[in-house]
Design a protein around this motif. Structure first.
Motif, PDB file in Angstrom:
ATOM      1  N   THR A   1       0.829  -1.206   0.000  1.00 60.33           N
ATOM      2  CA  THR A   1       0.000   0.000   0.000  1.00 60.33           C
ATOM      3  C   THR A   1       0.864   1.256   0.000  1.00 60.33           C
TER       4      THR A   1
ATOM      5  N   GLN B   1       3.990   1.646  -0.908  1.00 58.24           N
ATOM      6  CA  GLN B   1       4.851   1.772  -2.083  1.00 58.24           C
ATOM      7  C   GLN B   1       4.069   1.874  -3.387  1.00 58.24           C
ATOM      8  N   GLY B   2       2.746   1.863  -3.302  1.00 59.43           N
ATOM      9  CA  GLY B   2       1.930   1.971  -4.509  1.00 59.43           C
ATOM     10  C   GLY B   2       1.958   0.730  -5.371  1.00 59.43           C
ATOM     11  N   HIS B   3       2.298  -0.425  -4.781  1.00 59.59           N
ATOM     12  CA  HIS B   3       2.377  -1.664  -5.552  1.00 59.59           C
ATOM     13  C   HIS B   3       1.033  -2.357  -5.695  1.00 59.59           C
TER      14      HIS B   3
ATOM     15  N   THR C   1      -1.507  -0.614  -7.129  1.00 59.32           N
ATOM     16  CA  THR C   1      -2.247   0.140  -8.141  1.00 59.32           C
ATOM     17  C   THR C   1      -1.900  -0.225  -9.577  1.00 59.32           C
ATOM     18  N   ASP C   2      -0.720  -0.774  -9.820  1.00 59.82           N
ATOM     19  CA  ASP C   2      -0.303  -1.078 -11.190  1.00 59.82           C
ATOM     20  C   ASP C   2      -0.234  -2.585 -11.427  1.00 59.82           C
TER      21      ASP C   2
END
Length: 445
Positions: free
Chosen positions: A367, A369-371, A373-374
């Protein structure tokens, strides 16, 4: 958050989601230190906690008085104290039903008779219901405190891992990592006492399901694995105290509640079937019965509605499954789901492959590290091994739909359907089946 650098172990066979499945307590949950109680009609006292049967027998033999459905009275002490006070004000005969029968028990004169104190009396019925509501309030209050308790600290029953903060993390760990499920954590009350009982049994090398005792832990472990006893026995009344469902209705345990729900469901189905006879064949309201439902990719939450599950993952975990599936045909979706399942089981980030000591650390990392969303790198998940399900009962796989209905995609960068190649390929030129004599012989045989 500490990160584990060692490589993950491969999954050699499909895992299985724990079945969530979920009992009447007959004693009060809060007992006073003094367990002695006076008789309803005389000065004798009894230790109610230890000698309840002797107390009831005394009422029958000495006073010809019986209390109906004692096992359904949730707080017998308060029940007796109430009627002891009332009987001191008015004669107990006014509150009881006189019962006569041909029997040698409690014989008075030429007839056998006794007085029955039961919920046929409105005052008695109200008392029983009030005691039930008070107990339910206490249970729900205790459950809420346990759910909000951040001081919980306990080790796993099956490994050395330790959990602090919330009890749900321990129950989820045992369910997903050790395939030992006791149901949803939010359905459990008196969690520490429950875990104490389970831990004591395992320490005594006693099976959690059948209660057989073994010579050592290794033998016990092998027994529970072979007999599929790595679960608690729902018929064992010892565990009834720890499930909220057993406190919801007076005189009904989990079996009675579930039985009524099933009967209501059957009744609705029969009614629907009768209505359908008078209607044309209309399939627009048809819904598939999907069993245990689809399980979230990151936590134990499950639902039969795939849209609700997608909403849950987006709002709680920040993972947009609908966006991830966009442009992928059915087979690629299967690979992606199995890849994510395996990574989460092994506590490995789906993007950077870092491994964490627990699921909470993994989710916090993904969450922050933005992992979430992609889409992960295709070379990581678009592999033949991910055709095989990580969990053999993964209902989410059955609910996937091909994003491209016609196999033609007008949008740039989107893939169409992958052509399906039949397995019954043309017979090779060198095959013996090309020999007409052989074929004729096979047909004539």
């Amino acid at each position: 958050m500490d990160k584990v650098k060692n490589a993950t172990h491969p999954i050699l066979e499909p895992l299985t989601f724990p079945e969530v499945k979920c009992k009447q307590s007959t004693s009060a949950e809060s007992e006073t230190n003094n367990s002695f109680i006076g008789c309803l009609l005389c000065s004798l006292t009894f230790d109610l906690q230890r000698h309840e049967s002797e107390f009831l027998k005394h009422l029958q033999v000495a006073h010809s008085l019986c209390i109906a459905d004692v096992n359904l009275i949730c707080d017998l002490r308060r029940y007796i104290e109430y009627w002891r006070m009332r009987f001191s004000q008015e004669s107990y005969v006014q509150f009881c039903t006189l019962v006569k029968q041909d029997s040698q028990t409690w014989r008075i004169g030429n007839e056998s008779q006794y007085y029955l104190l039961s919920d046929l009396t409105p005052e008695d019925k109200k008392l029983r219901e009030d005691l039930q509501l008070k107990r339910l309030d206490m249970i729900l209050s205790t459950q809420q405190q346990e759910r909000e308790d951040s001081t919980f600290s306990r080790g796993c029953l099956f490994c050395r891992e330790h959990f602090e903060g919330n009890r749900a993390s321990l129950f989820d760990h045992m369910a997903f990592d050790h395939h030992f499920s006791v149901g949803q954590p939010n359905n459990i009350v008196f969690a520490n006492e429950f875990l104490d009982i389970l831990e004591e049994k395992l320490s005594s090398f006693k099976c959690l399901y059948c209660d057989k005792t073994f010579k050592d832990r290794l033998t016990l472990k092998e027994h529970m694995r072979k007999k599929m006893h790595k679960r608690i026995n729902p018929r064992n009344p010892v565990y009834d105290k720890f499930y909220v469902i057993n406190y919801l209705e007076l005189g009904k345990n989990w079996e009675a509640v579930l039985s009524e729900e099933e009967e209501d469901e059957d009744g609705r189905r029969r009614g629907d079937e009768r209505d359908d006879v008078q209607k044309d064949d209309n399939w627009e309201d048809w819904q598939e019965d999907s069993g245990i439902g689809a399980v979230c990719l990151f936590c134990p939450v499950s639902t039969a509605d795939i849209k609700k599950l997608e909403t849950h993952m987006l709002s709680l975990h920040g993972f947009d499954l609908e966006h991830m599936k966009r442009g992928l045909n059915f087979y690629l979706q299967v690979k992606l789901i199995n890849y994510i399942r395996r990574c989460v089981h092994q506590r490995s980030c789906i993007r950077c492959k870092e491994v964490f000591p627990n699921r909470e650390g993994l989710l916090d990392h993904m969450t922050s590290q933005g992992h979430m969303t992609d889409l992960p790198d295709k070379q990581d998940w678009d592999q033949p091994q991910y055709f095989f399900p990580t969990y053999e009962n993964d209902t989410l796989l059955y609910k996937l739909e091909d994003d491209d209905e016609d196999g033609i995609d007008d949008e740039p960068g989107r893939a169409g359907k992958t052509p399906v190649i039949a397995e019954d390929t043309p017979i090779a030129r060198s095959s013996i089946l090309r020999d007409h004599n052989v074929l004729r012989g096979l047909r004539d045989s």
